[in-house]
Design a protein around this motif. Structure first.
Motif, PDB file in Angstrom:
ATOM      1  N   PHE A   1       9.978  -1.880  20.430  1.00  0.00           N
ATOM      2  CA  PHE A   1      10.003  -2.588  21.713  1.00  0.00           C
ATOM      3  C   PHE A   1      10.166  -4.099  21.501  1.00  0.00           C
ATOM      4  O   PHE A   1      10.750  -4.792  22.339  1.00  0.00           O
TER       5      PHE A   1
ATOM      6  N   ASN B   1       8.171   3.520  17.289  1.00  0.00           N
ATOM      7  CA  ASN B   1       8.736   3.375  18.624  1.00  0.00           C
ATOM      8  C   ASN B   1       8.200   2.130  19.318  1.00  0.00           C
ATOM      9  O   ASN B   1       8.948   1.358  19.922  1.00  0.00           O
ATOM     10  N   LEU B   2       6.891   1.910  19.222  1.00  0.00           N
ATOM     11  CA  LEU B   2       6.265   0.796  19.928  1.00  0.00           C
ATOM     12  C   LEU B   2       6.653  -0.553  19.326  1.00  0.00           C
ATOM     13  O   LEU B   2       6.913  -1.516  20.058  1.00  0.00           O
TER      14      LEU B   2
ATOM     15  N   THR C   1       1.703  -3.119  24.888  1.00  0.00           N
ATOM     16  CA  THR C   1       2.926  -3.344  24.107  1.00  0.00           C
ATOM     17  C   THR C   1       3.918  -4.218  24.863  1.00  0.00           C
ATOM     18  O   THR C   1       4.506  -5.152  24.302  1.00  0.00           O
ATOM     19  N   ILE C   2       4.114  -3.928  26.148  1.00  0.00           N
ATOM     20  CA  ILE C   2       5.069  -4.700  26.952  1.00  0.00           C
ATOM     21  C   ILE C   2       4.620  -6.158  27.060  1.00  0.00           C
ATOM     22  O   ILE C   2       5.444  -7.080  26.965  1.00  0.00           O
TER      23      ILE C   2
ATOM     24  N   TYR D   1       1.111   1.279  26.467  1.00  0.00           N
ATOM     25  CA  TYR D   1       2.447   0.768  26.788  1.00  0.00           C
ATOM     26  C   TYR D   1       2.358  -0.553  27.538  1.00  0.00           C
ATOM     27  O   TYR D   1       3.206  -1.438  27.358  1.00  0.00           O
TER      28      TYR D   1
ATOM     29  N   THR E   1       5.279  -7.839  23.717  1.00  0.00           N
ATOM     30  CA  THR E   1       6.700  -8.008  23.415  1.00  0.00           C
ATOM     31  C   THR E   1       7.363  -9.070  24.288  1.00  0.00           C
ATOM     32  O   THR E   1       8.517  -9.437  24.032  1.00  0.00           O
TER      33      THR E   1
ATOM     34  N   MET F   1      14.925   2.954  19.063  1.00  0.00           N
ATOM     35  CA  MET F   1      13.629   3.241  19.684  1.00  0.00           C
ATOM     36  C   MET F   1      13.342   4.733  19.722  1.00  0.00           C
ATOM     37  O   MET F   1      12.217   5.170  19.463  1.00  0.00           O
TER      38      MET F   1
END
Length: 482
Positions: free
Chosen positions: A145, A141-142, A15-16, A12, A19, A315
């Motif tokens: 983001f 889901n990812l 991913t953040i 995560y 993004t 999401m």
């Protein structure tokens, strides 16, 4: 903290960070809306020149998406994003025309194009990178983001430019306020650039370069040894199968149909009319729906809020309901929203104009049209907005993913530019004029045209898009073979 939770935090976090490229995509695209009112007066721009400055970033994005496939294949997704982050920062600094630079409109266009190139590179590499590091069961889901970050970028820049503008006088905004609005992007751009050095390279890109040991280390750190062993074997087999052919061509019988399907879906995302609403929302509220200037800010906030909230729905459902059902459900929602607006305008009685020459319609008609726009925005945010990025990031085979993705994303930016340029022309056409001026569509023509494209989207998704949830990127190749 358990091993599992450590891995989860790791993926995560990655991913953040990635993004943030989407957030800058939204921020850079949106900042022009807050600045153009002031710099247009400062430079005393003609309408045509103002339009060119506003749309110049779209041309840059088209170029960035077009060449970033080759660049991504050569130097990797991570390094491509580092270059994009640097260009975001340079564009933000230069667009504000600091005192050491000449006061030149041409120079502003140059820096806006640089920002557009960064947008094109980020829009191609960021979702692809996330898809390549995500486990199959969480990939939808990812990747979603990324769309959420774009929406947040639009929302944040709207607030930032509003507060900068409100904190300064009219004269201060004309001289320096618009510069501060551009320079505010330096904060997220600097954050993105610095954090990118903390994330690993894409394991699938490493495998295409023969760096299996490094790819395995990345996969183990994210998914654990057991799952990483399975994934590395599947990637090896996929690349091995591709390698049986002397040269992998995007024009081969097995690959070209997938590229065409992905590119058409990408282009159709823009023909929903989403950016006509986002770019020209204030004009729509004032000129077509008859709302006063004092109401427009509230309606823009409503659009941004609905866009944000419904992205969360995507999401949490894209890996449960699946990609195809969300696209079809959202398609019907978008159709209902625009038809509500179109028919309300078409049957409205524009019996008189106000002192500004704008239509006077009843409050009930204005509310119905506003609800129609909000239904459209919400439906797009839960379907075509995020899900198209998910599908594009997962359907292309390993060997051609970067090149195929750049083709699809370049097509999307070309469509974006076409819609953004043609929408005002359609609005101002004789056929679309109010009935009292002899027009036949009563301001409803653009929304009926977009509705026609949305019908095409529903049929296209139903016929050509398979369900891809829960499948690995390597399984996807056999899925499209079928």
């Amino acid at each position: 903290m358990s091993k599992t939770s450590n891995k989860r935090v790791n993926i995560y976090f990655i991913t953040i960070v990635i993004t943030l490229g989407g957030l800058l995509f939204g921020y850079d695209t949106g900042v022009i809306n807050g600045t153009q009112f002031y710099f247009s007066k400062y430079f005393e721009l003609t309408g045509a020149l103002k339009g060119f400055i506003v749309s110049s970033a779209l041309l840059g994005a088209l170029a960035g998406a077009a060449f970033s496939g080759i660049l991504s294949k050569s130097i990797g997704r991570k390094n491509s994003l580092i270059i994009a982050a640097f260009l975001f920062a340079v564009s933000a600094w230069g667009s504000g025309l600091p005192s050491i630079l000449p006061e030149s409109v041409s120079l502003m266009v140059f820096f806006r194009i640089l920002g557009g190139i960064a947008i094109g590179m980020a829009s191609m590499n960021a979702p692809m990178y996330i898809a390549e590091i995500a486990p199959a069961e969480k990939r939808g889901n990812l990747v979603t983001f990324y769309q959420l970050a774009i929406v947040i970028g639009f929302f944040v820049v709207f607030l930032v430019t509003y507060f900068i503008g409100n904190g300064l006088s009219e004269a201060e905004n004309l001289s320096t306020g618009w510069r501060y609005m551009f320079w505010s992007e330096l904060i997220p751009a600097g954050l993105f650039l610095s954090l990118l050095f903390l994330v690993p390279k894409s394991p699938r890109w490493l495998m295409t370069k023969g760096k299996e040991k490094e790819a395995m280390e990345v996969l183990v750190s994210i998914h654990g040894e057991e799952k990483a062993t399975v994934e590395i074997r599947e990637i090896r087999e996929s690349i091995g199968n591709d390698g049986k052919h002397k040269k992998v061509s995007i024009f081969s019988k097995s690959l070209l149909p997938v590229i065409i399907i992905g590119t058409i879906l990408s282009v159709l995302q823009q023909f929903t009319g989403i950016n006509a609403v986002l770019y020209y929302g204030a004009d729509i509220f004032e000129q077509a729906l008859g709302f006063g200037k004092e109401d427009i800010l509230l309606q823009q906030i409503l659009l941004a809020t609905v866009n944000l909230l419904f992205t969360f729905i995507a999401m949490f459902t894209v890996d449960k309901l699946g990609r195809k059902p969300l696209l079809i459900i959202g398609g019907f929602g978008m159709l209902i929203g625009f038809l509500m607006m179109g028919f309300t305008l078409y049957f409205s009685d524009y019996s008189q104009l106000n002192s500004a020459g704008l239509p006077t319609i009843s409050s009930s008609e204005g509310i119905i049209s506003l609800i129609g726009i909000l239904i459209f925005i919400g439906s797009f945010a839960m379907s075509m907005g995020p899900v198209v990025w998910v599908i594009l990031s997962e359907i292309f085979p390993n060997k051609i993913r970067s090149v195929a993705m750049s083709i699809a994303v370049a097509g999307q930016w070309l469509a974006n530019y076409f819609v953004s340029q043609s929408f005002p022309m359609i609005v101002e056409s004789d056929a679309n004029k109010l009935q009292i001026d002899g027009g036949i569509w009563n301001n409803a023509l653009p929304y009926f045209l977009f509705s026609g494209f949305i019908v095409i989207i529903i049929l296209f998704v139903w016929k050509f898009i398979p369900e891809t949830k829960g499948k690995t990127l390597e399984e996807m190749e056999t899925l499209f073979d079928k």
